[in-house]
Design a protein around this motif. Structure first.
Motif, PDB file in Angstrom:
ATOM      1  N   UNK A  72       0.842  -1.212  -0.678  1.00 22.03           N
ATOM      2  CA  UNK A  72       0.098  -0.399   0.091  1.00 22.03           C
ATOM      3  C   UNK A  72       0.618   1.018   0.385  1.00 22.03           C
ATOM      4  N   UNK A  73       2.109   1.537   0.322  1.00 27.22           N
ATOM      5  CA  UNK A  73       3.059   2.123   0.959  1.00 27.22           C
ATOM      6  C   UNK A  73       4.338   1.942  -0.300  1.00 27.22           C
ATOM      7  N   UNK A  74       4.876   1.399  -0.366  1.00 22.67           N
ATOM      8  CA  UNK A  74       6.017   0.438  -0.798  1.00 22.67           C
ATOM      9  C   UNK A  74       6.632   1.787  -2.075  1.00 22.67           C
ATOM     10  N   UNK A  75       5.657   1.806  -2.965  1.00 20.57           N
ATOM     11  CA  UNK A  75       6.054   2.034  -3.868  1.00 20.57           C
ATOM     12  C   UNK A  75       6.614   3.926  -3.583  1.00 20.57           C
ATOM     13  N   UNK A  76       5.845   4.510  -2.329  1.00 17.45           N
ATOM     14  CA  UNK A  76       6.624   5.715  -2.494  1.00 17.45           C
ATOM     15  C   UNK A  76       8.207   5.515  -1.712  1.00 17.45           C
ATOM     16  N   UNK A  77       8.891   4.580  -1.544  1.00 17.77           N
ATOM     17  CA  UNK A  77       9.989   5.087  -1.493  1.00 17.77           C
ATOM     18  C   UNK A  77      11.424   5.265  -2.604  1.00 17.77           C
ATOM     19  N   UNK A  78      10.855   5.229  -3.744  1.00 17.18           N
ATOM     20  CA  UNK A  78      11.015   4.908  -4.984  1.00 17.18           C
ATOM     21  C   UNK A  78      12.874   3.857  -4.887  1.00 17.18           C
ATOM     22  N   UNK A  79      14.598   5.080  -4.584  1.00 16.94           N
ATOM     23  CA  UNK A  79      15.377   4.487  -4.371  1.00 16.94           C
ATOM     24  C   UNK A  79      15.888   3.980  -3.175  1.00 16.94           C
ATOM     25  N   UNK A  80      14.849   4.467  -2.308  1.00 12.63           N
ATOM     26  CA  UNK A  80      15.332   4.493  -0.507  1.00 12.63           C
ATOM     27  C   UNK A  80      15.347   3.072  -0.399  1.00 12.63           C
ATOM     28  N   UNK A  81      16.465   2.669   0.386  1.00 14.48           N
ATOM     29  CA  UNK A  81      16.414   1.198   1.505  1.00 14.48           C
ATOM     30  C   UNK A  81      17.301   1.810   2.077  1.00 14.48           C
ATOM     31  N   UNK A  82      17.065   1.170   3.511  1.00  9.78           N
ATOM     32  CA  UNK A  82      17.338   1.228   4.988  1.00  9.78           C
ATOM     33  C   UNK A  82      18.946   0.879   5.135  1.00  9.78           C
ATOM     34  N   UNK A  83      19.614   0.435   3.785  1.00 10.99           N
ATOM     35  CA  UNK A  83      21.174   0.121   4.083  1.00 10.99           C
ATOM     36  C   UNK A  83      21.421   1.284   4.038  1.00 10.99           C
ATOM     37  N   UNK A  84      20.571   1.893   3.202  1.00  8.64           N
ATOM     38  CA  UNK A  84      21.342   4.110   3.076  1.00  8.64           C
ATOM     39  C   UNK A  84      21.866   4.179   4.324  1.00  8.64           C
ATOM     40  N   UNK A  85      20.730   3.910   5.243  1.00 10.87           N
ATOM     41  CA  UNK A  85      20.781   5.104   6.406  1.00 10.87           C
ATOM     42  C   UNK A  85      22.514   5.013   7.282  1.00 10.87           C
ATOM     43  N   UNK A  86      23.099   6.358   7.125  1.00  9.56           N
ATOM     44  CA  UNK A  86      24.154   6.911   7.344  1.00  9.56           C
ATOM     45  C   UNK A  86      24.426   6.630   8.874  1.00  9.56           C
ATOM     46  N   UNK A  87      23.310   6.517   9.039  1.00  8.03           N
ATOM     47  CA  UNK A  87      24.269   5.964  11.060  1.00  8.03           C
ATOM     48  C   UNK A  87      23.820   4.908  11.186  1.00  8.03           C
ATOM     49  N   UNK A  88      23.397   3.753  10.691  1.00 10.06           N
ATOM     50  CA  UNK A  88      23.546   2.079  10.783  1.00 10.06           C
ATOM     51  C   UNK A  88      24.778   2.364  10.608  1.00 10.06           C
ATOM     52  N   UNK A  89      24.995   2.880   9.537  1.00 17.21           N
ATOM     53  CA  UNK A  89      26.578   2.517   9.080  1.00 17.21           C
ATOM     54  C   UNK A  89      28.059   2.275  10.004  1.00 17.21           C
ATOM     55  N   UNK A  90      27.402   4.135  10.561  1.00 14.60           N
ATOM     56  CA  UNK A  90      28.524   4.101  11.580  1.00 14.60           C
ATOM     57  C   UNK A  90      28.307   2.840  12.638  1.00 14.60           C
ATOM     58  N   UNK A  91      27.059   2.521  13.413  1.00 11.53           N
ATOM     59  CA  UNK A  91      27.271   1.153  14.016  1.00 11.53           C
ATOM     60  C   UNK A  91      28.214  -0.344  13.595  1.00 11.53           C
TER      61      UNK A  91
END
Length: 284
Positions: free
Chosen positions: A118-137
């Motif tokens: 119902x809302x997945x298409x709104x992401x476009x090319x966004x994905x959780x693996x792009x989180x910079x703060x998670x990458x710091x972790x």
């Protein structure tokens, strides 16, 4: 005629209560917490009823990432200064934050494919693996990746900050250096390793932890080993919960940014955190 009850009646309003007197501007609470700012950041792109929960959950996770990174950096600095007690205090705080982070999956844990679509298409090319703060972790845990750093080149400030974490020692590097200074046999090639490379298990470090685990049971270094194991387990549980949420909501579909989706997450979840702390248990 004088009415004696009127003198005893409470005021018509609570204007005399200092707790309800208006402030000239924002309340001190809002000035400190910035709640009015936080509450403007949820801007769904669709009318899907589940998108708001997805946005709030993701943003809450980002705040927990920020706190965990703060605590791990605090611990890393303390380890480098041989301040074991202060380092462990920070790790304990991060353990509480990780527990709360893991609980944040609850609003998304039962999404059906139809609800997610119902809302997945709104992401476009966004994905959780792009989180910079998670990458710091991940970088602080020793899971370094030049590719994941390169991903953020388009945002100079984010790229510079993440680059510092990438080029610096990890939390685990500083733990092992402290163990060496405490007289334990951490191999030189581990202490002097290229810290921009992903940390991999070393048999010499397994032996180091074996000596800790077969030593006195009240040794603070043993308590450190168990605290690090708690953190490693909680990180792994977060990754596995992520796998289960994705498996339930979208199965094996391609990820929103072109990744293999579930298969990619499963490979990431299988990467060990502080590997020797798990391997040593079979030889004690």
């Amino acid at each position: 005629m004088y009415d004696s009850t009127s003198a005893l009646a409470p005021p018509a309003t609570d204007d005399l209560d200092p707790l309800t007197r208006p402030f000239p501007g924002a309340t001190p609470y809002d000035a400190y917490v910035r709640a009015s700012v936080l509450n403007t950041l949820q801007q769904p792109f669709t009318e899907a009823p589940d998108e708001m929960g997805f946005l709030v959950t993701t943003q809450v996770m980002e705040l927990w990432f920020t706190l965990i990174v703060h605590e791990w950096r605090t611990a890393k600095t303390a380890f480098a200064k041989d301040e074991l007690h202060a380092a462990m205090d920070a790790l304990v705080r991060s353990r509480r934050a990780l527990t709360a982070l893991n609980a944040a999956w609850a609003p998304l844990a039962a999404l059906t494919p139809a609800q997610f679509n119902g809302f997945r298409a709104a992401f476009g090319r966004a994905s959780g693996f792009q989180s910079a703060m998670y990458r710091h972790m991940e970088f602080l845990l020793g899971d370094k990746s030049a590719g994941m750093l390169r991903l953020h080149e388009g945002d100079a400030a984010v790229h510079e900050g993440l680059g510092e974490t990438y080029r610096d020692t990890s939390l685990y590097d500083e733990v092992l250096r402290l163990l060496h200074r405490r007289g334990l046999p951490v191999p030189e090639h581990v202490r002097d390793r290229d810290v921009t490379a992903t940390y991999t298990s070393d048999p010499g470090v397994v032996e180091t932890w074996r000596q800790v685990y077969t030593g006195p049971q009240h040794d603070p270094l043993l308590a450190l080993g168990e605290l690090l194991t708690d953190i490693a387990e909680l990180v792994t549980r977060w990754r596995m919960d992520h796998v289960m949420v994705v498996r339930r909501a979208m199965g094996t579909k391609t990820g929103s940014a072109g990744s293999t989706g579930l298969a990619w997450l499963e490979r990431r979840a299988a990467r060990p955190v502080f590997p020797e702390l798990w391997e040593v248990r079979g030889g004690v």
